[in-house]
Write a protein that holds these residues in place. Structure first.
Motif, PDB file in Angstrom:
ATOM      1  N   THR A 189      24.056  45.197   1.745  1.00  0.00           N
ATOM      2  CA  THR A 189      22.817  44.612   2.264  1.00  0.00           C
ATOM      3  C   THR A 189      21.620  44.835   1.356  1.00  0.00           C
ATOM      4  O   THR A 189      20.487  44.543   1.747  1.00  0.00           O
ATOM      5  CB  THR A 189      22.513  45.198   3.647  1.00  0.00           C
ATOM      6  OG1 THR A 189      22.427  46.632   3.558  1.00  0.00           O
ATOM      7  CG2 THR A 189      23.593  44.805   4.643  1.00  0.00           C
ATOM      8  N   SER A 190      21.845  45.357   0.149  1.00  0.00           N
ATOM      9  CA  SER A 190      20.733  45.598  -0.770  1.00  0.00           C
ATOM     10  C   SER A 190      21.218  45.391  -2.196  1.00  0.00           C
ATOM     11  O   SER A 190      22.364  44.995  -2.429  1.00  0.00           O
ATOM     12  CB  SER A 190      20.205  47.023  -0.595  1.00  0.00           C
ATOM     13  OG  SER A 190      21.138  47.971  -1.081  1.00  0.00           O
ATOM     14  N   ASN A 191      20.348  45.708  -3.150  1.00  0.00           N
ATOM     15  CA  ASN A 191      20.701  45.605  -4.554  1.00  0.00           C
ATOM     16  C   ASN A 191      21.213  46.914  -5.130  1.00  0.00           C
ATOM     17  O   ASN A 191      21.241  47.090  -6.351  1.00  0.00           O
ATOM     18  CB  ASN A 191      19.483  45.132  -5.363  1.00  0.00           C
ATOM     19  CG  ASN A 191      19.194  43.656  -5.134  1.00  0.00           C
ATOM     20  OD1 ASN A 191      20.105  42.861  -4.942  1.00  0.00           O
ATOM     21  ND2 ASN A 191      17.912  43.301  -5.128  1.00  0.00           N
ATOM     22  N   SER A 192      21.605  47.809  -4.252  1.00  0.00           N
ATOM     23  CA  SER A 192      22.132  49.089  -4.716  1.00  0.00           C
ATOM     24  C   SER A 192      23.522  48.899  -5.328  1.00  0.00           C
ATOM     25  O   SER A 192      24.208  47.907  -5.073  1.00  0.00           O
ATOM     26  CB  SER A 192      22.209  50.089  -3.552  1.00  0.00           C
ATOM     27  OG  SER A 192      20.919  50.340  -3.033  1.00  0.00           O
ATOM     28  N   VAL A 193      23.926  49.903  -6.108  1.00  0.00           N
ATOM     29  CA  VAL A 193      25.211  49.852  -6.797  1.00  0.00           C
ATOM     30  C   VAL A 193      26.161  50.872  -6.181  1.00  0.00           C
ATOM     31  O   VAL A 193      25.813  52.055  -6.078  1.00  0.00           O
ATOM     32  CB  VAL A 193      25.050  50.152  -8.303  1.00  0.00           C
ATOM     33  CG1 VAL A 193      26.411  50.150  -8.990  1.00  0.00           C
ATOM     34  CG2 VAL A 193      24.103  49.154  -8.949  1.00  0.00           C
ATOM     35  N   LEU A 194      27.345  50.419  -5.757  1.00  0.00           N
ATOM     36  CA  LEU A 194      28.392  51.308  -5.277  1.00  0.00           C
ATOM     37  C   LEU A 194      29.381  51.485  -6.436  1.00  0.00           C
ATOM     38  O   LEU A 194      30.162  50.575  -6.744  1.00  0.00           O
ATOM     39  CB  LEU A 194      29.088  50.700  -4.058  1.00  0.00           C
ATOM     40  CG  LEU A 194      30.189  51.558  -3.416  1.00  0.00           C
ATOM     41  CD1 LEU A 194      29.608  52.841  -2.819  1.00  0.00           C
ATOM     42  CD2 LEU A 194      30.920  50.758  -2.330  1.00  0.00           C
ATOM     43  N   VAL A 195      29.320  52.637  -7.080  1.00  0.00           N
ATOM     44  CA  VAL A 195      30.125  52.849  -8.284  1.00  0.00           C
ATOM     45  C   VAL A 195      31.611  52.656  -8.001  1.00  0.00           C
ATOM     46  O   VAL A 195      32.334  52.052  -8.783  1.00  0.00           O
ATOM     47  CB  VAL A 195      29.861  54.261  -8.854  1.00  0.00           C
ATOM     48  CG1 VAL A 195      30.785  54.538 -10.039  1.00  0.00           C
ATOM     49  CG2 VAL A 195      28.406  54.374  -9.292  1.00  0.00           C
ATOM     50  N   GLY A 196      32.067  53.177  -6.860  1.00  0.00           N
ATOM     51  CA  GLY A 196      33.478  53.025  -6.513  1.00  0.00           C
ATOM     52  C   GLY A 196      33.895  51.568  -6.411  1.00  0.00           C
ATOM     53  O   GLY A 196      35.009  51.191  -6.821  1.00  0.00           O
ATOM     54  N   GLY A 197      33.011  50.740  -5.874  1.00  0.00           N
ATOM     55  CA  GLY A 197      33.317  49.317  -5.757  1.00  0.00           C
ATOM     56  C   GLY A 197      33.451  48.648  -7.105  1.00  0.00           C
ATOM     57  O   GLY A 197      34.341  47.807  -7.317  1.00  0.00           O
ATOM     58  N   GLU A 198      32.577  49.038  -8.054  1.00  0.00           N
ATOM     59  CA  GLU A 198      32.651  48.443  -9.388  1.00  0.00           C
ATOM     60  C   GLU A 198      33.878  48.954 -10.139  1.00  0.00           C
ATOM     61  O   GLU A 198      34.490  48.220 -10.917  1.00  0.00           O
ATOM     62  CB  GLU A 198      31.368  48.767 -10.172  1.00  0.00           C
ATOM     63  CG  GLU A 198      30.093  48.272  -9.502  1.00  0.00           C
ATOM     64  CD  GLU A 198      30.160  46.808  -9.096  1.00  0.00           C
ATOM     65  OE1 GLU A 198      30.688  45.994  -9.884  1.00  0.00           O
ATOM     66  OE2 GLU A 198      29.696  46.460  -7.990  1.00  0.00           O
ATOM     67  N   VAL A 199      34.234  50.221  -9.916  1.00  0.00           N
ATOM     68  CA  VAL A 199      35.454  50.754 -10.537  1.00  0.00           C
ATOM     69  C   VAL A 199      36.675  49.992 -10.023  1.00  0.00           C
ATOM     70  O   VAL A 199      37.606  49.705 -10.775  1.00  0.00           O
ATOM     71  CB  VAL A 199      35.587  52.263 -10.263  1.00  0.00           C
ATOM     72  CG1 VAL A 199      36.963  52.776 -10.695  1.00  0.00           C
ATOM     73  CG2 VAL A 199      34.499  53.033 -10.996  1.00  0.00           C
ATOM     74  N   ASP A 200      36.668  49.679  -8.727  1.00  0.00           N
ATOM     75  CA  ASP A 200      37.780  48.891  -8.161  1.00  0.00           C
ATOM     76  C   ASP A 200      37.919  47.556  -8.873  1.00  0.00           C
ATOM     77  O   ASP A 200      39.039  47.076  -9.128  1.00  0.00           O
ATOM     78  CB  ASP A 200      37.555  48.665  -6.667  1.00  0.00           C
ATOM     79  CG  ASP A 200      37.844  49.907  -5.839  1.00  0.00           C
ATOM     80  OD1 ASP A 200      38.477  50.835  -6.374  1.00  0.00           O
ATOM     81  OD2 ASP A 200      37.429  49.943  -4.662  1.00  0.00           O
ATOM     82  N   LYS A 201      36.781  46.922  -9.186  1.00  0.00           N
ATOM     83  CA  LYS A 201      36.840  45.633  -9.887  1.00  0.00           C
ATOM     84  C   LYS A 201      37.459  45.792 -11.271  1.00  0.00           C
ATOM     85  O   LYS A 201      38.313  44.984 -11.688  1.00  0.00           O
ATOM     86  CB  LYS A 201      35.435  45.040 -10.005  1.00  0.00           C
ATOM     87  CG  LYS A 201      34.796  44.667  -8.686  1.00  0.00           C
ATOM     88  CD  LYS A 201      33.377  44.177  -8.892  1.00  0.00           C
ATOM     89  CE  LYS A 201      32.676  43.915  -7.552  1.00  0.00           C
ATOM     90  NZ  LYS A 201      31.274  43.489  -7.735  1.00  0.00           N
ATOM     91  N   ILE A 202      37.040  46.827 -11.975  1.00  0.00           N
ATOM     92  CA  ILE A 202      37.571  47.065 -13.324  1.00  0.00           C
ATOM     93  C   ILE A 202      39.064  47.377 -13.273  1.00  0.00           C
ATOM     94  O   ILE A 202      39.857  46.880 -14.074  1.00  0.00           O
ATOM     95  CB  ILE A 202      36.798  48.204 -14.008  1.00  0.00           C
ATOM     96  CG1 ILE A 202      35.330  47.775 -14.221  1.00  0.00           C
ATOM     97  CG2 ILE A 202      37.440  48.583 -15.339  1.00  0.00           C
ATOM     98  CD1 ILE A 202      34.432  48.882 -14.722  1.00  0.00           C
ATOM     99  N   ILE A 203      39.452  48.220 -12.296  1.00  0.00           N
ATOM    100  CA  ILE A 203      40.875  48.545 -12.150  1.00  0.00           C
ATOM    101  C   ILE A 203      41.679  47.287 -11.833  1.00  0.00           C
ATOM    102  O   ILE A 203      42.784  47.087 -12.351  1.00  0.00           O
ATOM    103  CB  ILE A 203      41.068  49.609 -11.050  1.00  0.00           C
ATOM    104  CG1 ILE A 203      40.502  50.958 -11.520  1.00  0.00           C
ATOM    105  CG2 ILE A 203      42.544  49.757 -10.694  1.00  0.00           C
ATOM    106  CD1 ILE A 203      40.547  52.042 -10.469  1.00  0.00           C
ATOM    107  N   SER A 204      41.111  46.425 -10.987  1.00  0.00           N
ATOM    108  CA  SER A 204      41.809  45.175 -10.636  1.00  0.00           C
ATOM    109  C   SER A 204      42.034  44.316 -11.868  1.00  0.00           C
ATOM    110  O   SER A 204      43.117  43.735 -12.063  1.00  0.00           O
ATOM    111  CB  SER A 204      41.007  44.403  -9.589  1.00  0.00           C
ATOM    112  OG  SER A 204      40.915  45.129  -8.380  1.00  0.00           O
ATOM    113  N   ILE A 205      40.996  44.226 -12.713  1.00  0.00           N
ATOM    114  CA  ILE A 205      41.140  43.435 -13.944  1.00  0.00           C
ATOM    115  C   ILE A 205      42.255  44.007 -14.815  1.00  0.00           C
ATOM    116  O   ILE A 205      43.101  43.282 -15.333  1.00  0.00           O
ATOM    117  CB  ILE A 205      39.807  43.408 -14.718  1.00  0.00           C
ATOM    118  CG1 ILE A 205      38.744  42.636 -13.919  1.00  0.00           C
ATOM    119  CG2 ILE A 205      39.994  42.775 -16.093  1.00  0.00           C
ATOM    120  CD1 ILE A 205      37.354  42.687 -14.534  1.00  0.00           C
ATOM    121  N   ILE A 206      42.274  45.330 -14.973  1.00  0.00           N
ATOM    122  CA  ILE A 206      43.260  45.977 -15.840  1.00  0.00           C
ATOM    123  C   ILE A 206      44.674  45.835 -15.269  1.00  0.00           C
ATOM    124  O   ILE A 206      45.626  45.539 -15.994  1.00  0.00           O
ATOM    125  CB  ILE A 206      42.897  47.463 -16.039  1.00  0.00           C
ATOM    126  CG1 ILE A 206      41.596  47.576 -16.838  1.00  0.00           C
ATOM    127  CG2 ILE A 206      44.023  48.204 -16.748  1.00  0.00           C
ATOM    128  CD1 ILE A 206      41.079  48.995 -16.980  1.00  0.00           C
TER     129      ILE A 206
END
Length: 451
Positions: A189-206
């Protein structure tokens, strides 16, 4: 980068690929060139769709600003895609250009995503929410069209590294304040960054990259193995019948022998020694090869199989190794066709040939025989010997085709006329066999078939 491509080639069997015949490698290269053109058209279609969606969406540029970065990135990417597509049609794209292309594709896509926070006047963390990231998976999958896992690996790793840089920029983008949160609701609901969520994206790509690369490598290895087996069967079919070559290349262990009633045809060139007088060895070979080709075409047309050539002799089988329920009729038809062909044919050396043919039907054994390192397929048994003896008996009766009674009984009697030649005890046997000389029934109108 090139080292990464070589490592990707290693898991796909580059050694085996290098051992493929040059014509096969050339065919694969043509397919790869076609894949690059297909990739270009798909990217152009994706870009066109993205531009259409952007044009239809409401614009919310920040007040006082007329600059819209999204069209700039779309325009640059369009020009690069057109250039790449043009080059793909002009030439084979070199490896260095493909590496650069992957980098440019990823950079332009991530640059487009990065520009969203400028387009909408938001902090950098805003672009991390953009669903456009999913296009990175499309770009990775497109590289699979080349059937080379190295390019897929490179595309995935560049995409993962690029997104990691985007996350780092977003975290550091607001000076003096942190954008990191551990609250999932706050993150959504904001412009904050959830590091775990972004790591999940990177892991998914790999992970997707790794799975796709392994799948391509396995499929490529199976393709190369299939090409090797097909090539081996093709080469083997020059020395053994095609049906046998297929069974040898697919058999597990020793190829079993087979007993079956079949029709055997032996043929020899009449007066071969006299025919070859006045010809050089090369001319003799040329004449015999022309003769063998003519004879083979007729055998194959009538569903027979050439078992071997030996000197000027030909041995053909019908119903072994290839199934042929009308084997007797096929063998006689072949003999009569060859008789007519030789009558009408003058060889390139100016020679005319006449063949003596013997045909017999009976139960024989078919199989691969020989030593450990040298073997061949043949038919053997007493009935084979009878066919060979009948060929020789043509000299005695002044005929060019002799057929045993069993063959006559199994043939289509409406198609042939059989002139009886009596009974003969062939060499090596104690029982006599009835023998006939055949002709086409249409040439003997008014006469009834023998028997």
């Amino acid at each position: 980068m090139l080292r990464l491509l070589r490592s990707g080639a290693g898991i796909s069997g580059a050694t085996e690929y290098g051992a493929l015949p040059s014509k096969i490698r050339a065919a694969i290269a043509r397919q790869q060139d076609g894949s690059e053109r297909l990739i270009g058209w798909i990217q152009l279609a994706i870009l066109t769709s993205f531009a259409a969606l952007y044009a239809a969406a409401p614009k919310t540029a920040p007040s006082g600003s007329e600059f819209e970065p999204v069209p700039v990135f779309l325009g640059v990417y369009f020009l690069f895609t057109c250039l790449r597509l043009w080059m793909a049609y002009k030439t084979s794209l070199p490896a260095w250009f493909l590496v650069v292309s992957i980098g440019v594709d990823t950079a332009l896509l991530l640059g487009l995503i990065w520009s969203f926070h400028l387009q909408y006047g938001q902090p950098p963390s805003f672009y991390l929410k953009a669903p456009t990231l999913l296009y990175i998976f499309i770009f990775i999958a497109l590289r699979a069209l080349r059937f080379e896992p190295g390019y897929v690996l490179l595309s995935g790793l560049v995409g993962a590294a690029g997104w990691l840089a985007m996350v780092g920029f977003a975290i550091m983008g607001e000076a003096g304040s942190t954008m990191i949160t551990r609250d999932y609701v706050v993150y959504l609901t904001s412009n904050s960054v959830l590091v775990g969520g972004e790591v999940d994206k990177i892991i998914s790509i790999i992970v997707v990259t790794a799975v796709l690369s392994v799948a391509i490598a396995r499929a490529r290895r199976l393709l190369i193995q299939s090409i090797f087996e097909s090539s081996a069967k093709e080469d083997l079919s020059h020395f053994v019948p095609e049906g046998v070559a297929s069974r040898i290349t697919t058999a597990e262990g020793k190829l079993p022998t087979e007993d079956r009633e079949a029709t055997m045809l032996f043929a020899d060139v009449e007066n071969f020694t006299r025919m070859s007088e006045g010809l050089s060895s090369d001319e003799t070979v040329e004449t015999m090869n022309e003769y063998f080709a003519l004879f083979s075409d007729s055998v194959e047309k009538n569903n027979g199989v050439i078992i071997f050539f030996q000197g000027d002799a030909i041995f053909a089988g019908f119903n072994l190794p290839a199934d042929n329920p009308g084997h007797a009729t096929s063998a006689i038809t072949t003999a009569l066709e060859v008789r007519q062909l030789l009558k009408n044919h003058t060889f390139s050396t100016g020679k005319k040939l006449r063949a003596r043919i013997g045909i017999n039907t009976g139960v024989v054994t078919g199989g691969v025989i020989g030593a450990k390192n040298l073997s061949s397929y043949t038919l053997y048994g007493d009935q084979v010997n009878i066919a060979a003896r009948l060929e020789q008996l043509n000299k005695k009766y002044g005929t060019d085709i002799l057929v045993a009674g069993r063959t006559v009984a199994l043939s289509d009697r409406r198609r042939f006329h059989f002139e009886p030649k009596g009974s003969e005890i062939v060499r090596g046997r104690t029982a006599s066999i009835d023998i006939f000389t055949p002709s086409l029934a249409s040439r003997r109108r008014g006469q009834q078939p023998a028997g």
